[in-house]
Scaffold this active site. Structure first.
Site: not given
Ligand code: ADP
Ligand code: MG
Length: 376
Positions: A117-118, A166
């Site tokens: 979902a990013g 990330d």
């Protein structure tokens, strides 16, 4: 759900958690050595773990296929792993390749970070493994070192050419703050981001689409940015100041100009956002988010019909600003809204998706949460 004892016949040594993230602003800037501004989510990948001395890795995920994957030290070193288990295996391999004396472990994962979902469930998974191994095997590594090893693991052993944002977000974020990260020298600063205190909410709209232009498109964009930097005689596009943008564009072929325009203006938007947060004015982030989306849509061209619709519908319904977050081609959109309009904005986005014939989006709201940590 099954228990650690039922799977492995003993109790875990402890439990660790690592969060997913959303990036407020600074998209496709990390591999250009620029700036990013993510927050960690309350949603985490949790891992119960027990140390093993025989070098074996056993992994099970509540979100997996219901079976335990078992790898010997030799299989881990050879990297002969398929399916989701290649993420934890990659982290262990990266730790070992960096010369750390890792033994084995039994791991049980459970997660509420949506995958694909990013929101970076992959980094959350990696960071959970890294922090657990760091404690179980007394590696003594700091959070930045762990984050970079997780990035290396995903690049080299999973084969996804992601930047470091990330993993840095999942490891280093703090509750109540956004992480201002300079990806060139890895300087980090916690910038206060008090949504509730400002009467705001940050909606995270999972469009539930992932157009599989995927990694090939990402690699192409990255290569385009690197080629442009080379043509300008620079190590990376982060070196182009906003004031030098127009002149730089005249020295580039037409097809590279929009990419460079996005990266340079996006780095500037991160600086603007940090200035506003430092001034205690998070509501003023709104127009910066929306401008960032326009740049991703028109210049970098990584948005899609669903993300564009979510942004347009949110802004039309009164959101202060909205943008797609993550690499693009689907995934999630963030919308900054006054708290008392959150439900109305969410309802309008859902209605717009229904009218357009898209699947119903899943809408959460985010509060800046803590990075990876030991739970027990
Ligand atoms: P994102 O990082 O945006 O969520 P990715 O495609 O990079 O999307 O990573 C998703 C992949 O990470 C999943 O397909 C799966 O292989 C792995 N993964 C993430 N969370 C879990 C989990 N809880 N259990 C097993 N695998 C997971
Ligand atoms: Mg990922």
């Amino acid at each position: 759900m099954t228990t650690f004892h039922a799977l492995y016949g003993h109790q875990p040594d402890g439990e660790w958690a690592a969060p997913g993230r959303v990036n407020l602003i600074g998209e496709h800037t990390d591999y250009n050595l620029g700036f990013v501004l993510p927050i960690a989510l309350a949603q985490t990948v949790r891992v119960q773990a027990r140390r093993r001395t025989d070098g074996r890795l056993r992994v099970y995920s509540a979100q997996g296929d219901g079976s335990v994957t078992e790898l010997t030290a030799e299989e881990l070193a050879a990297g002969d792993v398929t399916g989701w288990a290649r993420y934890p295996a990659a982290v262990v391999r990266a730790l070992a390749a960096a010369g750390h004396r890792v033994g084995g472990a039994d791991l049980l994962f459970d997660s509420d970070v949506p995958t694909g979902a990013g929101l970076s469930s992959s980094a959350a998974l990696e960071c959970a493994v890294a922090i657990a191994y760091n404690d179980l095997h007394d590696l003594g590594l700091g959070e930045q070192e762990l984050a970079l090893l997780c990035q290396l693991a995903e690049n080299r052993y999973v084969g996804v050419p992601c930047g470091m944002m990330d993993q840095m977000a999942s490891m280093c974020c703090r509750a109540g703050a956004a992480l201002y990260l300079d990806t060139q020298d890895l300087a980090v600063r916690q910038v206060p981001f008090d949504l509730a205190g400002a009467g705001l909410r940050l909606l995270v709209i999972d469009t539930r689409v992932k157009h599989d232009l995927g990694d090939g498109a990402y690699a192409q964009l990255r290569a385009g940015c690197e080629r442009a930097a080379g043509l300008l005689g620079l190590p990376a596009l982060r070196e182009v100041p906003l004031t030098g943008l127009d002149e730089a564009l005249t020295r580039l072929p037409a097809e590279l100009r929009p990419l460079v325009r996005h990266v340079v203006t996006e780095n500037d938007r991160v600086q603007q956002a940090v200035t506003l947060l430092d001034a205690g004015d998070p509501a003023a982030l709104g127009p910066i988010l929306t401008a960032g989306h326009a740049s991703l849509r028109d210049d970098f061209r990584v948005s899609c019909a669903e993300t564009d619709l979510a942004v347009a519908a949110a802004v039309a319904a009164g959101a202060l600003g909205a943008r797609m977050t993550g690499g693009g081609f689907g995934g999630s959109v963030i919308a900054l809204v006054a708290a008392d309009t959150a439900d109305a904005v969410a309802g309008s986005v859902t209605e717009a998706f229904r009218a357009a014939g898209h699947a119903e989006p899943v809408i959460h709201h985010a509060e800046p949460a803590d990075g990876a940590r030991k739970l027990s």
